[in-house]
Design an enzyme around this catalytic site. Structure first.
Site, PDB file in Angstrom:
ATOM      1  N   SER A  69      54.795  20.844  24.062  1.00 29.59           N
ATOM      2  CA  SER A  69      54.387  20.966  22.660  1.00 29.59           C
ATOM      3  C   SER A  69      55.421  20.343  21.737  1.00 29.59           C
ATOM      4  CB  SER A  69      54.230  22.452  22.317  1.00 29.59           C
ATOM      5  OG  SER A  69      54.162  22.651  20.930  1.00 29.59           O
ATOM      6  N   TYR A 120      57.319  31.184  21.603  1.00 28.20           N
ATOM      7  CA  TYR A 120      56.406  30.249  22.272  1.00 28.20           C
ATOM      8  C   TYR A 120      57.075  28.884  22.433  1.00 28.20           C
ATOM      9  CZ  TYR A 120      52.965  26.533  22.521  1.00 28.20           C
ATOM     10  OH  TYR A 120      52.299  25.385  22.861  1.00 28.20           O
ATOM     11  N   LYS A 122      58.522  26.640  25.944  1.00 28.91           N
ATOM     12  CA  LYS A 122      58.245  25.230  26.265  1.00 28.91           C
ATOM     13  C   LYS A 122      59.545  24.449  26.424  1.00 28.91           C
ATOM     14  CE  LYS A 122      53.700  25.299  26.180  1.00 28.91           C
ATOM     15  NZ  LYS A 122      52.906  25.083  27.400  1.00 28.91           N
TER      16      LYS A 122
END
Length: 346
Positions: A135, A160, A164
């Site tokens: 991302s 989050y 990643k």
């Protein structure tokens, strides 16, 4: 986009983790259409069994499916033992930014520990080709716009994004320890839209975390109005600007990345997948209203903490090395999203 997949490779079997999810399901359609054989695993924590049947209906092709949690090492090894896996595309992971702030441990366990379980299992069975769903959040606060792959990563603003970033570092360390791996890290910007058939699309459970499904629910009268967070940014209309990419274009990028790994045999490759264009929140709302002939009531509220004014990709590297070009327009994205919503609600 030209796929390099040949008839000689028809027996190539690709394991897709999280293959029933939003981006996973669209990628499975493109993989099947490109002639790959698939094995899909998903635990339906943020997806629905209907997506599996929809993939079959769209493509007219069958595949193996396992309903399971990829954190379960025993079940995961069973998948590798029962199938001759050639490569893995890894989508499985929680992805809601707000939820990750509220439940960080869940995100670190599922995303990071799950990825380690998958990578350990791949190593055990000699599978060393991986396409990883990353991302643009790994860039944290952007050092420049547009973002290129050599921009600084880290300084992420939510758990989050940090998961990643951690997984990317793990993959880099694995490659540096064993250069026979072939790893493609794909940094998504803002995927929206749906398959033109209307059979698969973004269907989040509960209140949407992302702009497009929220707009769609307002347009469909499921929600009263859209909240736009801030109209005083230094942009053309004061609202935040992002790089929105059609999910089908994004899905095709995964097939091209897989072809890259087949061609190169080994290596570590990182690509931004975006359009290179920035659209504001109001661009989105007005285009959605015009294309679909609906009204999307909205109100301006205060800025959200951590939001930035402008963020979009420089996709040059993906174009030059993969042949990746995002061809679908913002109009396509808005039209397909609404078509999926209307079909779902009939």
């Amino acid at each position: 986009m030209v796929y390099l997949h040949s008839k000689d490779d028809d027996c190539m079997k690709i394991l897709v983790t999280g293959g029933a999810g939003y981006i996973g399901s669209h990628t499975c359609v493109e993989l099947l259409n490109a002639g790959f054989d698939l094995v899909i695993i998903d635990n339906f924590s943020n997806s629905k069994p209907e997506a599996v049947e929809a993939i079959k209906k769209i493509t007219g092709k069958d595949f193996k499916f396992y309903e399971m949690d990829y954190l379960n090492r025993e079940l995961l090894e069973k998948v590798f033992e029962e199938n001759e896996i050639s490569a893995v595309i890894h989508f499985a992971g929680y992805k809601a930014v707000g939820e990750s702030v509220e439940k960080p441990m869940d995100y670190y366990i599922n995303n990071v520990s799950g990825s380690l379980t998958l990578l350990n299992t791949m190593k055990k069975y000699g599978v060393k080709k991986l396409v990883f769903s990353s991302s643009a959040t790994v860039y944290g606060w952007p050092e420049k716009i547009p973002l290129t792959e050599d921009c600084h990563v880290g300084g992420t603003t939510n758990p989050y994004g940090t998961t990643k970033f951690f997984i990317e570092r793990i993959l880099e360390d694995i490659y540096h320890s064993d250069s026979t791996w072939g790893i493609a890290i794909l940094r998504y910007f803002n995927p929206i839209g749906a398959h033109e058939s209307g059979l698969i699309g973004e269907d989040p459970q509960g209140i949407p975390n992302n702009l497009m499904p929220y707009i769609t629910k307002v347009a469909s009268n499921e929600l009263e109005k859209l909240s736009i967070f801030g109209d005083d940014y230094d942009t053309k209309d004061g609202t935040g600007v992002r790089d929105y990419i059609h999910v089908v274009d994004l899905a095709k990028g995964h097939v091209l990345a897989l072809n890259k790994l087949e061609k190169e045999k080994s290596g570590l490759f990182i690509y931004n997948l975006g359009t290179g264009n920035g659209y504001s929140v109001l661009d989105m709302v007005k285009t959605y209203e015009r294309v679909n002939q609906v009204e999307v009531p909205y109100e301006i509220v205060g800025r959200r903490k951590g939001d930035i004014a402008i963020c979009y990709a420089d996709p040059t590297k993906a174009k030059e090395e993969l042949g990746f070009i995002a061809s679908k327009t913002l109009e396509d994205m808005c039209r397909d999203s609404y078509h999926f919503a209307r079909k779902k609600n009939r």
